[in-house]
Design a protein around this motif. Structure first.
Motif, PDB file in Angstrom:
ATOM      1  N   ALA A  97       0.786  -1.345   0.042  1.00 45.52           N
ATOM      2  CA  ALA A  97       0.115   0.062  -0.074  1.00 45.52           C
ATOM      3  C   ALA A  97       0.867   1.293  -0.132  1.00 45.52           C
ATOM      4  O   ALA A  97       2.058   1.186   0.391  1.00 45.52           O
ATOM      5  CB  ALA A  97      -0.898  -0.100   1.284  1.00 45.52           C
TER       6      ALA A  97
ATOM      7  N   VAL B 211      -4.545   6.301   2.106  1.00 43.90           N
ATOM      8  CA  VAL B 211      -4.193   5.323   1.848  1.00 43.90           C
ATOM      9  C   VAL B 211      -4.754   4.665   0.663  1.00 43.90           C
ATOM     10  O   VAL B 211      -5.906   4.171   0.439  1.00 43.90           O
ATOM     11  CB  VAL B 211      -4.159   4.366   2.890  1.00 43.90           C
ATOM     12  CG1 VAL B 211      -3.280   3.126   2.919  1.00 43.90           C
ATOM     13  CG2 VAL B 211      -3.689   5.157   4.183  1.00 43.90           C
ATOM     14  N   THR B 212      -3.868   3.784  -0.507  1.00 41.85           N
ATOM     15  CA  THR B 212      -4.257   3.182  -1.331  1.00 41.85           C
ATOM     16  C   THR B 212      -3.480   1.608  -1.268  1.00 41.85           C
ATOM     17  O   THR B 212      -2.350   1.496  -1.365  1.00 41.85           O
ATOM     18  CB  THR B 212      -3.877   3.724  -2.822  1.00 41.85           C
ATOM     19  OG1 THR B 212      -4.474   5.135  -2.864  1.00 41.85           O
ATOM     20  CG2 THR B 212      -4.340   2.897  -3.977  1.00 41.85           C
ATOM     21  N   VAL B 213      -4.393   0.674  -1.495  1.00 39.68           N
ATOM     22  CA  VAL B 213      -3.932  -0.605  -1.717  1.00 39.68           C
ATOM     23  C   VAL B 213      -3.638  -0.964  -3.071  1.00 39.68           C
ATOM     24  O   VAL B 213      -4.493  -0.717  -3.845  1.00 39.68           O
ATOM     25  CB  VAL B 213      -4.650  -1.620  -0.861  1.00 39.68           C
ATOM     26  CG1 VAL B 213      -4.236  -2.979  -1.327  1.00 39.68           C
ATOM     27  CG2 VAL B 213      -5.064  -1.654   0.356  1.00 39.68           C
TER      28      VAL B 213
ATOM     29  N   ASP C 260      -5.880  -7.116  -4.665  1.00 42.65           N
ATOM     30  CA  ASP C 260      -5.283  -6.409  -3.617  1.00 42.65           C
ATOM     31  C   ASP C 260      -4.162  -7.238  -2.939  1.00 42.65           C
ATOM     32  O   ASP C 260      -3.364  -6.739  -2.450  1.00 42.65           O
ATOM     33  CB  ASP C 260      -6.278  -5.898  -2.320  1.00 42.65           C
ATOM     34  CG  ASP C 260      -7.262  -4.947  -2.963  1.00 42.65           C
ATOM     35  OD1 ASP C 260      -7.036  -4.113  -3.922  1.00 42.65           O
ATOM     36  OD2 ASP C 260      -8.459  -4.789  -2.363  1.00 42.65           O
TER      37      ASP C 260
ATOM     38  N   ALA D 274      -3.699   1.378  11.043  1.00 42.52           N
ATOM     39  CA  ALA D 274      -4.790   1.632  10.296  1.00 42.52           C
ATOM     40  C   ALA D 274      -5.937   1.997  10.703  1.00 42.52           C
ATOM     41  O   ALA D 274      -6.764   2.709  10.071  1.00 42.52           O
ATOM     42  CB  ALA D 274      -4.866   0.108   9.422  1.00 42.52           C
TER      43      ALA D 274
ATOM     44  N   LEU E  51     -12.547  -2.590   8.115  1.00 48.07           N
ATOM     45  CA  LEU E  51     -11.476  -2.449   7.306  1.00 48.07           C
ATOM     46  C   LEU E  51     -11.374  -4.160   6.797  1.00 48.07           C
ATOM     47  O   LEU E  51     -11.715  -5.001   7.516  1.00 48.07           O
ATOM     48  CB  LEU E  51     -10.340  -2.063   8.010  1.00 48.07           C
ATOM     49  CG  LEU E  51     -10.187  -0.629   8.387  1.00 48.07           C
ATOM     50  CD1 LEU E  51      -8.823  -0.368   9.127  1.00 48.07           C
ATOM     51  CD2 LEU E  51     -10.006   0.134   7.181  1.00 48.07           C
TER      52      LEU E  51
ATOM     53  N   THR F 158      -6.202  -6.746   4.163  1.00 49.12           N
ATOM     54  CA  THR F 158      -5.392  -5.817   3.707  1.00 49.12           C
ATOM     55  C   THR F 158      -5.030  -4.729   4.688  1.00 49.12           C
ATOM     56  O   THR F 158      -4.136  -3.866   4.501  1.00 49.12           O
ATOM     57  CB  THR F 158      -5.839  -4.963   2.358  1.00 49.12           C
ATOM     58  OG1 THR F 158      -7.185  -4.464   2.708  1.00 49.12           O
ATOM     59  CG2 THR F 158      -5.919  -6.202   1.314  1.00 49.12           C
TER      60      THR F 158
ATOM     61  N   ARG G 112      -2.201  -1.491   5.092  1.00 53.08           N
ATOM     62  CA  ARG G 112      -2.571  -0.300   5.030  1.00 53.08           C
ATOM     63  C   ARG G 112      -1.882   0.451   6.245  1.00 53.08           C
ATOM     64  O   ARG G 112      -1.446   1.756   6.246  1.00 53.08           O
ATOM     65  CB  ARG G 112      -4.024  -0.141   5.238  1.00 53.08           C
ATOM     66  CG  ARG G 112      -5.018  -0.532   4.039  1.00 53.08           C
ATOM     67  CD  ARG G 112      -6.482  -0.412   4.485  1.00 53.08           C
ATOM     68  NE  ARG G 112      -7.424  -0.666   3.246  1.00 53.08           N
ATOM     69  CZ  ARG G 112      -7.732   0.420   2.342  1.00 53.08           C
ATOM     70  NH1 ARG G 112      -7.107   1.754   2.696  1.00 53.08           N
ATOM     71  NH2 ARG G 112      -8.290   0.165   1.403  1.00 53.08           N
TER      72      ARG G 112
END
Length: 827
Positions: free
Chosen positions: A19, A26-28, A36, A160, A351, A355, A359
């Motif tokens: 990520a 935040v981008t995975v 992902d 996260a 969440l 992932t 993150r």
């Protein structure tokens, strides 16, 4: 150019993810398949061709001999490696992990336009020093440099969650049940401060164990029956390929059962004649839940231990953060929801558990400045600045400092800098900031709430001319939460000569930190002896006995660089420095010669025991368990019986047996077996203490009762106070059921009683008879004449002669017996 690291990688046992933080979000990063997560799998079908992820998983179905997965569990083991016959290569776990990291870097390059040259990488909190170092080595092999920070997986998950939640004050628990490891962490958020209070975990408890248990306890017996396969065992090399296919099918079915009650499992298996035959089995969710129950129980008990050590209960925790693919199981979630059988804590489900670690790692990465490479001196007419600031802050008025340098001697007091952010709301621009004679400036700036503010630094000379400055920009991100620091997940220390564990740094110590320890050389060291070395085992764990903890390396001291020879008994001062990634460096000093010399912790030679050694270790543990079961059944210790029930509930022995059986064909199973047996023996130590507790309490009570008379005869006010204090602490230890505390009080009571007895006129006589008994018990001969002289001295009431006899008798005792009685005669 980024100011902060920004990229976070979850290097998982089963799946991995990367990520990135961009403009505060935040981008995975998706892989080439648009997913992902990337399976942590490697397939090498021919030389110089390496397939990663989903393509490797597909290759497993047709070419399992050239496939590798779950190698994370073998990180840090010197004897671990996977051979690829068609690829004509053998790779270590670090090299295999590096291939996964390379694939993730390539995905990041596709997303961002360039591959990251550094990233934060997550590791289980339960990882030991050698496993952390192996992870760093993998990062270097993957092209991520030597400076990648490591962050513990439950800490990343807390990031996260904590950086997006608005709660000002809360307690959370991270429940991280992944493919190969389990971690629990207690986290607090107080007025913007996010802090990990305590950890507990198991580096070999993961979904992999559940998959193999399904294979060995359900599927293998069905295959043996339906296909008439004889000697169908996991450790039989003839059936290796069949078991690999069953393991893959079990893993896939387990995932599907998170949404269904039953799955029709199918696998193409080889028969005795080598033909392919289809095996089918209708696997039910309740079957898998029954198999998984002991593993769930162990995870829950580790959570309870972490809470108890933090002086908290489940009622104090606001949310349970579910992390890892295993937490998608409905059966596990039902158990966790139950206040009696589980934890009874409300879940945080906002969440993705697969992932969330990546993150959190990225968020942590966005708070860490990129390490600056050493720059060449500025060219004439150009200038450099070394900036000092926090890249992530909770205030809107942070401080920036800097020190300038140039190619020649400069009167910096005639120069000034200006710091500006034209995109701020409102735009920010400082006035001219004067430099001191050393070229240093300090200033406050204003940043926007919940945004990343980017500043430009301008340098002007005495004429107002702008000069070229490098670097000339920086960015600071405002957040509501600040991280309270990394904690040491397990105590770190050394093994002493008597095989006890001497902690140097305790679990929970905030990192980075350092500690000093003074050693003495047992032999003389000579400069001419290049092989001269002191080797001290380095241990991690919480048990008093070193062998009940994990040896992770060896401290090696090589005084070859010292100017003079070192005599025996020379003091060597060793400083252990532990950074925020739990990586250790060592510095050794010899005060005698005021010199430093080479010292290092060798973390590269940790190996697993042989299969034969593991079987012997397991047999010994099971024999001891049987004995303690019989003793506890007839005894009065409810604590001992409760501990034995917990061992049964967690399936510790059954798991150890399965891992020992698998050890010949899988080195990860050997490491897991060693850990399980070590845990079992440590638990049996506690059971043994609990069984003996009533006897120890009786011994302590008798000692304190025996002390009453001499206190009355020879004692003073301080003695009466000491006896009262011993009684009070004895009561506390008995109520707490703490055998270790009772033993310590027995030793203290014995010393107290001896001190009182010494004041008695007949003390020399009592000591004489005690020494005679000790000599007889030790089988010492040749003391007859001294015994007769002692009797004569007693008859003649000659105290001086009796004292001399006692001293000579003492010298005849063996060293071990002498140590027991030495305190009785020393004044």
């Amino acid at each position: 150019m980024r100011d902060t690291i920004d990229f976070g990688i979850d290097l998982g046992t089963t799946n991995s993810a990367i990520a990135v933080v961009e403009d505060g979000a935040v981008t995975v990063i998706k892989n080439e398949d648009g997913a992902d997560i990337t399976p942590s799998a490697v397939w090498i079908p021919k030389p110089n061709e390496i397939q990663i992820g989903r393509w490797a998983r597909n290759g497993f179905e047709i070419d399992p001999e050239n496939y590798a997965s779950e190698f994370k569990l073998e990180m840090g083991l010197a004897d671990a490696g996977r051979s690829f016959h068609s690829g004509q290569v053998t790779m270590t776990p670090q090299q295999l992990s590096a291939e996964i990291l390379k694939a993730l870097r390539a995905d990041a390059a596709s997303h961002c336009g360039a591959a990251p040259d550094i990233a934060v990488i997550t590791v289980p909190a339960a990882f030991a020093l050698n496993q952390n170092k192996a992870t760093s080595d993998a990062a270097t092999l993957a092209g991520l440099g030597t400076m990648c920070p490591l962050v513990q997986e439950p800490t990343a998950a807390a990031f996260a969650y904590g950086f997006q939640e608005s709660d000002e004050r809360a307690y959370w628990m991270v429940f991280d049940f992944g493919g190969g490891t389990f971690d629990a962490a207690v986290v607090s958020k107080r007025d913007g401060d996010l802090r990990v209070l305590n950890h507990a975990g198991d580096p070999y408890l993961g979904g992999k164990l559940i998959d193999w248990a399904v294979v060995e306890r359900i599927l293998a017996p069905a295959v043996s029956r339906d296909l008439d396969l004889r000697d169908f065992r996991r450790d039989n090399p003839a059936w290796r390929e069949n078991f690999a296919k069953l393991k893959s099918a079990a893993e896939t079915a387990k995932i599907q059962l998170s949404r269904r009650d039953q799955v029709n499992l199918r696998a193409e298996l080889a028969t005795v004649e080598g033909r392919s035959q289809t095996f089918e089995y209708a696997l039910r969710r309740d079957e898998v839940d029954a198999i998984a129950e002991p593993f769930y129980a162990r995870a829950v008990n580790l959570c309870r231990r972490a809470l108890a050590e933090a002086s908290l209960t489940s009622d104090d925790i606001d949310r349970l953060l579910l992390v890892g693919g295993v937490t998608l199981s409905p059966g596990l979630r039902e158990r966790l929801s139950d206040p009696r059988e589980g934890l009874g804590i409300e879940f945080a489900l906002n969440l993705d558990p697969t992932t969330v670690v990546a993150r959190g790692a990225a968020i942590f990465a966005s708070t860490v400045r990129r390490p600056r490479s050493r720059q060449a001196p500025p060219a004439p007419g150009e200038y450099a600045v070394e900036l000092d600031y926090e890249p992530s802050v909770t205030t809107t008025r942070p401080t920036i400092a800097g020190r300038l340098s140039g190619s020649a001697s400069i009167d910096w007091t005639t120069y000034s800098v200006t710091v500006s952010n034209p995109d701020g709301r409102p735009p920010f621009r400082s006035g001219r900031i004067a430099l001191n004679a050393d070229g240093v400036f300090v200033t406050e700036v204003e940043i926007d709430e919940h945004q990343t503010s980017r500043f430009t630094v301008e340098l002007t000379d005495e004429t107002g001319t702008r000069r070229k400055l490098s670097p000339n920009s920086l960015s600071i991100t405002h957040r509501d939460v600040e991280f309270g620091g990394v904690r040491l997940a397990r105590s770190l220390g050394i093994q002493l000569v008597d095989r006890t564990f001497a902690p140097l740094l305790s679990k929970g110590t905030t990192l980075p930190t350092d500690v000093r320890k003074v050693f003495r050389t047992s032999d003389a060291f000579h400069r001419s002896d290049s092989d001269a070395v002191v080797r001290i085992p380095v241990i991690q764990g919480e048990r008093d006995r070193a062998d009940r903890n994990q040896q992770v390396g060896v401290l090696e001291i090589r005084p070859t660089d010292v100017r003079i020879d070192l005599p025996s008994g020379t003091e060597v001062e060793v400083t252990f420095e532990v950074d925020t990634s739990s990586l250790v460096t060592v510095i050794a000093d010899v005060p005698l010669v005021k010199a430093q010399f080479e010292a290092e912790i060798n973390l590269t030679d940790t190996r697993t025991p042989t299969t034969e050694a593991l079987r012997e270790m397991l047999d010994d543990a099971e024999s001891r368990l049987d004995t303690l079961r019989r003793t506890a059944a007839t005894g009065t210790s409810s604590d001992a019986r409760q501990r034995l029930r917990r061992l049964e509930e967690e399936g510790t022995v059954a798991t150890a047996r399965e891992q020992v059986r698998a050890a010949p064909v899988e080195i990860g199973a050997a490491a897991s077996a060693e850990e399980r047996i070590r845990d079992l023996q440590a638990e049996l130590d506690d059971v043994e203490d609990a069984v003996r507790l009533p006897q120890l309490r009786q011994e302590l009570d008798e000692l304190l009762l025996h002390a009453e008379d001499p206190v009355g005869q020879f004692g003073d006010a301080s003695d009466r106070q000491e006896l009262a204090e011993l009684r009070r602490r004895a009561q506390e230890a008995a109520e707490a059921g703490n055998p270790t505390a009772v033993r310590e009080l027995i030793e203290r009571a014995n010393v107290f009683l001896v001190e009182l007895e010494r004041r008695s006129p007949d003390w020399p006589v009592k000591l004489y008879f005690g020494l005679v008994a000790a000599l007889s018990g030790a089988g010492v001969r040749g003391a007859d004449q001294l015994v007769r002289e002692g009797k004569q001295a007693i008859a003649a009431r000659d105290e001086a002669r009796l004292h001399a006899v006692n001293q000579r008798l003492l010298r005849l005792l063996p060293a071990e017996e002498k140590n027991k009685i030495i305190g009785l005669v020393e004044s």
